[in-house]
Design a protein around this motif. Structure first.
Motif, PDB file in Angstrom:
ATOM      1  N   VAL A 312      65.181 -31.864 -27.867  1.00  0.00           N
ATOM      2  CA  VAL A 312      65.155 -32.258 -29.288  1.00  0.00           C
ATOM      3  C   VAL A 312      63.726 -32.578 -29.723  1.00  0.00           C
ATOM      4  CG1 VAL A 312      67.521 -33.139 -29.324  1.00  0.00           C
ATOM      5  CG2 VAL A 312      65.636 -34.691 -28.762  1.00  0.00           C
ATOM      6  N   SER A 372      70.050 -37.338 -35.612  1.00  0.00           N
ATOM      7  CA  SER A 372      70.822 -36.362 -36.390  1.00  0.00           C
ATOM      8  C   SER A 372      70.130 -36.030 -37.705  1.00  0.00           C
ATOM      9  CB  SER A 372      72.238 -36.896 -36.646  1.00  0.00           C
ATOM     10  OG  SER A 372      72.178 -38.115 -37.370  1.00  0.00           O
ATOM     11  N   GLN A 375      67.581 -33.366 -36.862  1.00  0.00           N
ATOM     12  CA  GLN A 375      68.287 -32.146 -36.447  1.00  0.00           C
ATOM     13  C   GLN A 375      68.889 -31.422 -37.653  1.00  0.00           C
ATOM     14  OE1 GLN A 375      70.955 -33.716 -33.481  1.00  0.00           O
ATOM     15  NE2 GLN A 375      69.479 -33.489 -31.831  1.00  0.00           N
ATOM     16  N   GLU A 378      66.023 -29.748 -39.547  1.00  0.00           N
ATOM     17  CA  GLU A 378      65.561 -28.540 -38.842  1.00  0.00           C
ATOM     18  C   GLU A 378      66.541 -27.387 -39.038  1.00  0.00           C
ATOM     19  OE1 GLU A 378      62.884 -29.691 -35.027  1.00  0.00           O
ATOM     20  OE2 GLU A 378      64.976 -30.255 -34.851  1.00  0.00           O
ATOM     21  N   ASN A 417      60.904 -29.881 -29.872  1.00  0.00           N
ATOM     22  CA  ASN A 417      61.578 -29.718 -28.567  1.00  0.00           C
ATOM     23  C   ASN A 417      60.842 -30.454 -27.447  1.00  0.00           C
ATOM     24  OD1 ASN A 417      63.429 -27.922 -29.831  1.00  0.00           O
ATOM     25  ND2 ASN A 417      61.932 -26.280 -29.641  1.00  0.00           N
TER      26      ASN A 417
END
Length: 477
Positions: A312, A372, A375, A378, A417
């Motif tokens: 992540v 979250s 995420q 993204e 990442n």
């Protein structure tokens, strides 16, 4: 002619592997290949206009246990003892950590007295969660999510507040997805061996032999909770690079690896952008998913296992304020996902390491953004601008710490990442990889954060273990 070992990745794991390989009694020829123009990976320190140090990645290293001691020994071997900034056991940054829940900061309880007292945000003294834990039967599954494990053994509050926050602070991950066996192996083993986390941690797994040095003895005597280096943690990879060069290690920067292929005689061909290398053995200290794309067709089962280890992103926002003061003194605070899905926590850098505040000094804090919220951003494909992260971080500092003025200095970095996710069943992916490497006798050794620990100490140890595996013996210290 001697063996050639090619190490892929110039982060701290690859540097550590190269270091230990180069110190063998009869060292192989070592070539370290790094795709970018700098070494050190996620460890990066930047000096601000007033001389303040800003860490864009890790900002402190724990000295505890055999791994912590080995890293301190490495520091001494590199001649960095005089640069060490310790956080001693009686310091507020060692003693105080906070949770931000319900719009307020709450000190996490410490010591027996703290466990016996009511300690918001928990509705009852944590002593009761401990008592409950002692009576619970051992889990029967080979793995379990962190949330399920914590809820089963310690109750829903500890699971949804403390363990949720801890997973966000360490892994920037979701406790409902992460594996207890791989993320917190000492807790998993404590239950397996002693039927209880508390009993297991109290009785311990037996003392692991650890190295000895003046610095290690000092850290034990003064009960250091963590340490850094005067010029920032990047001094460590910089010193390693200097040492490697002096030992004849070839360091290739700006050389992304395009592919790995096995030659007829069992040697590797390492294809670079404009050239290639031949190697008797490859140590991979690059992310598992990146390695999976470089492997030859005959290693497809290995590639499949490695590609399943995901990572992540985290946005790190360093802020400095002139003349500002924190409402509390401590290491920092974590934020559970129920409170704010985007803010993982805030580190109070100036409390732990005031020596790095610059002149004139200013209050330094680092806001970690992810979870979250990031995420979803993204996945949506929207522009992830520096302004977006800066605004989010400044709002968090204002709301959670009362730092409402504009910062005098701000740095924003999105690390894509950067933290591997040891999700449920991670151990099976590692087992598949090991079995394939053993069965096919591939001259390939895996190292780095993708496998068995994301902390700096874990990465350094994985590099050392890789060198031991290649050499077949412990390198000389």
């Amino acid at each position: 002619m001697g063996r050639t070992v090619v190490v892929l990745g110039g982060g701290i794991s690859g540097l550590a592997a190269s270091y230990h390989l180069s110190r063998a009694p009869c060292p192989p020829k070592v070539v370290l290949v790094e795709s970018s123009e700098r070494l050190g990976g996620w460890i990066r320190s930047v000096r601000g206009p007033n001389g303040a140090i800003f860490e864009l990645g890790p900002r402190g290293i724990r000295p505890a246990g055999a791994l912590g001691a080995r890293t301190l020994l490495l520091v001494s071997e590199l001649g960095l003892d005089s640069e060490v900034l310790p956080v001693r056991g009686d310091h507020p940054a060692a003693q105080n950590r906070f949770l931000y829940v319900g719009g307020a900061l709450h000190a996490l309880p410490t010591g027996l007295r703290g466990l016996l007292r009511p300690s918001p945000p928990f509705s009852k003294p944590l002593f009761w969660a401990g008592l409950r834990e002692l009576t619970k039967p051992r889990g029967k599954e080979p793995d379990e999510t962190v949330h399920s494990f914590a809820q089963r053994r310690l109750g829903p509050e500890v699971a949804s507040l403390a363990m949720d926050s801890l997973c966000r602070g360490v892994f920037a991950g979701n406790s409902h997805e992460l594996s207890i066996r791989s993320c917190f192996p000492s807790l998993f083993q404590a239950e397996q061996t002693h039927r209880s986390i508390l009993l297991g941690l109290l009785l311990g797994a037996g003392r692991t032999p650890q190295p000895d040095s003046a610095l290690i003895r000092q850290a034990l005597a003064e009960r250091w909770s963590q340490w850094s280096l005067r010029g920032g943690l990047e001094m460590l990879p910089q010193a390693l690079e200097t040492h490697l060069t002096s030992r004849g290690v070839s360091v290739l920067r700006g050389q992304p690896v395009c592919g790995l292929s096995l030659q007829a005689e069992g040697r590797w061909k390492v294809s670079l952008r404009d050239s290639s290398l031949e190697a008797d053995h490859v140590v991979s200290a690059i992310p598992a998913s990146v390695l999976s794309e470089l492997l030859p067709a005959e290693a497809a089962p290995l590639a499949r296992a490695l590609s399943a280890i995901t990572a992540v992103s985290v946005a790190v926002v360093n802020l400095q304020y002139r003349g500002a003061h924190l409402p509390v003194q401590g290491f920092g605070h974590l934020v559970p996902s129920s409170e704010d899905p985007g803010v993982l926590g805030i580190v109070y850098d100036s409390v732990a390491f005031p020596e790095q505040d610059g002149s004139p000094p200013g209050l330094r804090v680092t806001v970690m953004l992810g979870g979250s919220w990031l995420q979803t951003l993204e996945a949506s494909g929207c522009v992830l601008s520096q302004e977006l992260f800066q605004q989010r971080a400044q709002e968090a500092a204002a709301t959670q710490l009362g730092l409402k003025e504009m910062p005098s200095h701000c740095l924003v970095h999105l690390h894509k990442n950067c933290i591997p996710q040891y999700t449920l069943g991670h151990w099976q992916k590692l087992e598949s990889a090991r079995q394939f490497l053993t069965a096919h006798r591939l001259p390939l050794t895996l190292a780095g954060a993708s496998y068995e620990g994301v902390a700096v100490n874990d990465c350094i140890e994985s590099g050392r273990q890789a060198a031991v595996s290649v050499l077949g013996t412990e390198p000389n210290s």
